[in-house]
Scaffold this active site. Structure first.
Site, PDB file in Angstrom:
ATOM      1  N   THR A  30     -81.558 -22.399  12.690  1.00 57.63           N
ATOM      2  CA  THR A  30     -80.790 -23.270  12.942  1.00 57.63           C
ATOM      3  C   THR A  30     -79.819 -23.121  13.955  1.00 57.63           C
ATOM      4  O   THR A  30     -79.822 -22.421  14.986  1.00 57.63           O
ATOM      5  CB  THR A  30     -79.726 -22.782  11.942  1.00 57.63           C
ATOM      6  N   CYS A  70     -69.781 -20.165  13.507  1.00 59.67           N
ATOM      7  CA  CYS A  70     -70.359 -19.626  12.032  1.00 59.67           C
ATOM      8  C   CYS A  70     -71.197 -18.866  12.357  1.00 59.67           C
ATOM      9  O   CYS A  70     -71.016 -17.911  13.168  1.00 59.67           O
ATOM     10  CB  CYS A  70     -71.143 -21.200  11.799  1.00 59.67           C
ATOM     11  N   HIS A  92     -76.502 -19.619   6.842  1.00 54.51           N
ATOM     12  CA  HIS A  92     -75.813 -20.306   8.221  1.00 54.51           C
ATOM     13  C   HIS A  92     -74.209 -20.570   7.162  1.00 54.51           C
ATOM     14  O   HIS A  92     -74.485 -20.880   6.212  1.00 54.51           O
ATOM     15  CB  HIS A  92     -76.789 -21.895   9.151  1.00 54.51           C
TER      16      HIS A  92
END
Lengths: 206, 161
Positions: free
Chosen positions: B24, B30, B47
């Site tokens: 990711t 995040c 994620h």
């Protein structure tokens, strides 16, 4: 509230936003032109409502290093303004102001970063000033904050801030043409949904 | 990138078995959470973007730490993941911008991290390594053949969690 998310705006409303952006961007270009003492031309801005990944694709790459200046809006319009410098734009500014060019953002020092922050802030403020006059709203701006980081990471900030309301960003993109070279800029104006409704209402399009 | 590389977008989760890499990109505020069961070579990467799912009808379960982790655990358990040997690692939760005079702004990373830790503790998972906080974006990779987790950031050496 009629509009629940950015993508609910119809073509007429987007056209109005584009019209305002065009005036806002030309004010920003004028301010930049004074700072750099150079003639700057701009193309007519595009206003696009994009999802996170579309926005990253449109502006560059996930892990691409960029500089960004962020200002928070409050009062009658709440939300964020974000200006993104890519390497070409940053070099055009730094070359004129400090007389330096860089290969990468990681080679810059604090002075360079604060010069970029200042320019980002001027661009945002002149844009918002034009915007408030046209729309007839009061907007207070916070002091600027800036970062040099991965583009993908920077764009998660507005996405997360508005995350409970919308998954979209409003991206205003015009080319600044300095000395015949076209520089890409990325300005994001992100009013919250209540403020967006308020803006459209004031403009008489809703 | 090899053929079996899986890319996880924002608010998403992917998992695979045997070999391949799950990646990711550019975690800002995040958080990326990897779960890896070495016995099965079963690994997943989640994620998340926000701490909690406020609207229970919101279909985007992986966008939120609470619903995302619960769904990830449910899915991986269905594929045979054994909790006692599962290795959990987390990264992200940066504060990308700070606005002076507004200390609350940009704290979402911190709130995300707190929620992820809370849910993992409730579900009795131990976090074996973390790279959380700071002000820089991170790319996170999980190598499913080995369980190795790599963190990439601009201008810093690669880090193995």
């Amino acid at each position: 509230m009629r509009i629940k998310s950015y993508e609910d705006m119809n073509l007429q409303e987007l056209d109005v936003m584009k019209e305002i952006s065009s005036i806002g961007t030309s004010h920003a270009a004028t301010a930049l032109s004074k700072m750099l003492q150079k003639e700057i031309r701009i193309t007519i801005p595009e206003v696009s409502i994009l999802g996170y990944e579309e926005a990253v694709d449109k502006m560059g790459e996930m892990e691409e290093l960029v500089a960004a200046t962020l200002v928070q809006m409050s009062n009658e319009v709440n939300g964020l303004m974000l200006f993104i410098f890519k390497m070409d734009m940053a070099n055009a500014v730094l070359e004129k102001l400090i007389g330096k060019r860089y290969e990468s953002f990681t080679d810059m020092d604090e002075l360079d970063y604060s010069a970029l922050e200042e320019i980002g802030n001027i661009i945002i403020c002149s844009y918002v000033n034009a915007f408030t006059k046209l729309v007839g709203v009061e907007i207070d701006l916070s002091v600027p904050s800036s970062t040099v980081n991965m583009l993908g990471g920077i764009l998660t900030v507005p996405i997360a801030e508005g995350g409970y309301e919308t998954d979209k960003l409003m991206y205003i993109n015009a080319e600044f043409i300095v000395d015949g070279v076209s520089l890409s800029d990325g300005l994001l104006m992100l009013p919250d949904i209540k403020s967006l409704n308020n803006i459209l209402e004031k403009l008489g399009v809703s | 990138m090899a053929e079996k590389d899986l890319k996880v977008g924002i608010g998403d989760m992917k998992f695979t078995r045997g070999n391949g890499v799950i990646i990711t990109y550019a975690l800002g505020s995040c958080i990326g959470i990897t779960m890896y069961d070495p016995g099965l070579k079963l690994g997943g990467l989640l994620h998340i973007m926000l701490p909690s799912r406020v609207d229970p009808k919101d279909p985007k379960v992986f966008k939120y730490a609470d619903s995302g982790l619960n769904e990830m655990i449910r899915k991986l358990t269905a594929f045979g993941m054994v909790k006692s040997r599962t290795v959990v690692k987390i990264a992200g939760g940066a504060k990308m911008f700070s606005i002076s005079g507004n200390a609350d702004f940009g704290n979402i990373g911190q709130r995300n991290a707190a929620m992820v830790k809370k849910i993992l503790a409730e579900q009795h998972f131990r976090i074996s390594a973390e790279d959380v906080g700071g002000s820089h974006a991170r790319t996170m990779l999980l190598n499913v053949a080995t369980g190795d987790v790599v963190i990439r950031s601009a201008g810093r050496p690669e880090k193995h969690l």
